[in-house]
Design a protein around this motif. Structure first.
Motif, PDB file in Angstrom:
ATOM      1  N   SER A  55       1.038  -1.226   0.189  1.00 58.06           N
ATOM      2  CA  SER A  55       0.043   0.088  -0.042  1.00 58.06           C
ATOM      3  C   SER A  55       0.846   1.139   0.119  1.00 58.06           C
ATOM      4  CB  SER A  55      -0.857   0.152   1.290  1.00 58.06           C
ATOM      5  OG  SER A  55      -1.807  -0.951   1.095  1.00 58.06           O
ATOM      6  N   ILE A  56       0.404   2.273  -0.881  1.00 58.73           N
ATOM      7  CA  ILE A  56       1.370   3.269  -0.895  1.00 58.73           C
ATOM      8  C   ILE A  56       0.515   4.594  -0.511  1.00 58.73           C
ATOM      9  CG2 ILE A  56       2.466   4.979  -2.431  1.00 58.73           C
ATOM     10  CD1 ILE A  56       2.376   1.527  -3.257  1.00 58.73           C
ATOM     11  N   TYR A  57       0.997   5.338   0.743  1.00 60.13           N
ATOM     12  CA  TYR A  57       0.414   6.553   1.124  1.00 60.13           C
ATOM     13  C   TYR A  57       1.082   7.684   0.652  1.00 60.13           C
ATOM     14  CZ  TYR A  57      -2.010   2.977   4.039  1.00 60.13           C
ATOM     15  OH  TYR A  57      -2.675   1.825   4.466  1.00 60.13           O
ATOM     16  N   LYS A  58       0.304   8.853   0.615  1.00 57.25           N
ATOM     17  CA  LYS A  58       1.030  10.088   0.124  1.00 57.25           C
ATOM     18  C   LYS A  58       0.788  10.962   1.528  1.00 57.25           C
ATOM     19  CE  LYS A  58      -2.806  12.198  -2.107  1.00 57.25           C
ATOM     20  NZ  LYS A  58      -3.493  12.848  -3.322  1.00 57.25           N
ATOM     21  N   SER A  59       1.736  11.805   1.747  1.00 58.00           N
ATOM     22  CA  SER A  59       1.875  12.746   2.709  1.00 58.00           C
ATOM     23  C   SER A  59       0.879  13.827   2.404  1.00 58.00           C
ATOM     24  CB  SER A  59       3.157  13.269   3.176  1.00 58.00           C
ATOM     25  OG  SER A  59       3.382  14.203   4.017  1.00 58.00           O
ATOM     26  N   PRO A  60       0.061  14.249   3.562  1.00 55.97           N
ATOM     27  CA  PRO A  60      -0.620  15.566   3.189  1.00 55.97           C
ATOM     28  C   PRO A  60       0.116  16.809   3.458  1.00 55.97           C
ATOM     29  CG  PRO A  60      -1.335  14.540   5.317  1.00 55.97           C
ATOM     30  CD  PRO A  60      -0.354  13.664   4.665  1.00 55.97           C
TER      31      PRO A  60
ATOM     32  N   LEU B 210       4.849   7.038   1.217  1.00 54.27           N
ATOM     33  CA  LEU B 210       5.377   5.647   2.254  1.00 54.27           C
ATOM     34  C   LEU B 210       4.846   4.444   1.861  1.00 54.27           C
ATOM     35  CD1 LEU B 210       6.433   5.588   5.064  1.00 54.27           C
ATOM     36  CD2 LEU B 210       4.220   5.808   6.011  1.00 54.27           C
ATOM     37  N   TYR B 211       5.592   3.534   1.425  1.00 58.73           N
ATOM     38  CA  TYR B 211       5.254   2.219   1.106  1.00 58.73           C
ATOM     39  C   TYR B 211       5.402   1.294   2.240  1.00 58.73           C
ATOM     40  CZ  TYR B 211       6.912   3.706  -3.547  1.00 58.73           C
ATOM     41  OH  TYR B 211       7.075   4.392  -4.678  1.00 58.73           O
ATOM     42  N   VAL B 212       4.270   0.462   2.274  1.00 57.23           N
ATOM     43  CA  VAL B 212       4.194  -0.494   3.477  1.00 57.23           C
ATOM     44  C   VAL B 212       3.520  -1.848   3.100  1.00 57.23           C
ATOM     45  CG1 VAL B 212       3.909   1.169   5.234  1.00 57.23           C
ATOM     46  CG2 VAL B 212       1.806   0.154   4.226  1.00 57.23           C
ATOM     47  N   ASP B 213       3.968  -2.903   3.528  1.00 54.18           N
ATOM     48  CA  ASP B 213       3.319  -4.475   3.195  1.00 54.18           C
ATOM     49  C   ASP B 213       1.684  -4.027   3.566  1.00 54.18           C
ATOM     50  OD1 ASP B 213       2.254  -7.031   3.888  1.00 54.18           O
ATOM     51  OD2 ASP B 213       4.348  -7.542   2.983  1.00 54.18           O
ATOM     52  N   ARG B 214       1.115  -4.536   2.229  1.00 54.08           N
ATOM     53  CA  ARG B 214      -0.586  -4.159   2.790  1.00 54.08           C
ATOM     54  C   ARG B 214      -1.127  -4.874   3.744  1.00 54.08           C
ATOM     55  NH1 ARG B 214      -4.828  -5.648  -1.858  1.00 54.08           N
ATOM     56  NH2 ARG B 214      -4.424  -7.913  -1.268  1.00 54.08           N
ATOM     57  N   SER B 215      -0.540  -6.163   4.052  1.00 54.85           N
ATOM     58  CA  SER B 215      -1.150  -6.928   5.465  1.00 54.85           C
ATOM     59  C   SER B 215      -0.846  -6.317   6.632  1.00 54.85           C
ATOM     60  CB  SER B 215      -0.723  -8.428   5.240  1.00 54.85           C
ATOM     61  OG  SER B 215       0.688  -8.311   5.212  1.00 54.85           O
TER      62      SER B 215
ATOM     63  N   ALA C  84      -3.273   5.971  -1.333  1.00 55.47           N
ATOM     64  CA  ALA C  84      -3.128   6.504  -2.753  1.00 55.47           C
ATOM     65  C   ALA C  84      -3.509   5.313  -3.769  1.00 55.47           C
ATOM     66  CB  ALA C  84      -1.729   6.811  -3.066  1.00 55.47           C
ATOM     67  N   PHE C  85      -2.854   4.174  -3.331  1.00 49.35           N
ATOM     68  CA  PHE C  85      -2.903   2.916  -4.251  1.00 49.35           C
ATOM     69  C   PHE C  85      -2.349   1.693  -3.749  1.00 49.35           C
ATOM     70  CE2 PHE C  85       0.082   5.271  -6.282  1.00 49.35           C
ATOM     71  CZ  PHE C  85       1.138   4.495  -6.554  1.00 49.35           C
ATOM     72  N   ASP C  86      -2.715   0.358  -4.084  1.00 44.95           N
ATOM     73  CA  ASP C  86      -1.850  -0.586  -3.838  1.00 44.95           C
ATOM     74  C   ASP C  86      -1.214  -0.866  -4.985  1.00 44.95           C
ATOM     75  OD1 ASP C  86      -2.944  -0.817  -1.124  1.00 44.95           O
ATOM     76  OD2 ASP C  86      -4.664  -2.011  -1.829  1.00 44.95           O
TER      77      ASP C  86
END
Length: 97
Positions: free
Chosen positions: A6-11, A18-23, A43-45
């Protein structure tokens, strides 16, 4: 090694991700980093494999960081990288006549 991330964007900072393992989601991300990053916006997987290419990151380093520390932080490009990608006519707009 195949990993669903899972990729998260910073506000707070444009083009910081930030890239993390989705699980695992954000469970292994240090609280201090989350505070500085801001409330992560999903943002997206993405399926990451060693063969995959990423635009601005080394896939081997991303996978290694997720494995070892639970996340990979992608910093925004430096200002000089933004300038290099502008069309030449825009770069000359402020030149003296």
């Amino acid at each position: 090694m195949k990993r669903i991330c899972s990729i998260y964007k910073s506000p707070r900072k444009n083009e910081m991700y930030l890239y993390v393992d989705r699980s695992e989601a954000l469970t292994r991300v240090p609280e201090a980093l989350l505070t500085a990053f801001g409330a992560p916006v999903h943002a997206f997987d993405l399926v990451l494999t060693p063969e995959r290419n990423l635009a601005r990151e080394d896939i081997a380093k991303v996978l290694e960081n997720i494995e070892k520390q639970g996340f990979h932080l992608q910093m925004p490009p430096g200002e000089e990288e933004y300038i290099e990608h502008l069309p030449e006519e825009l770069l000359r707009m402020n030149d003296p006549i």
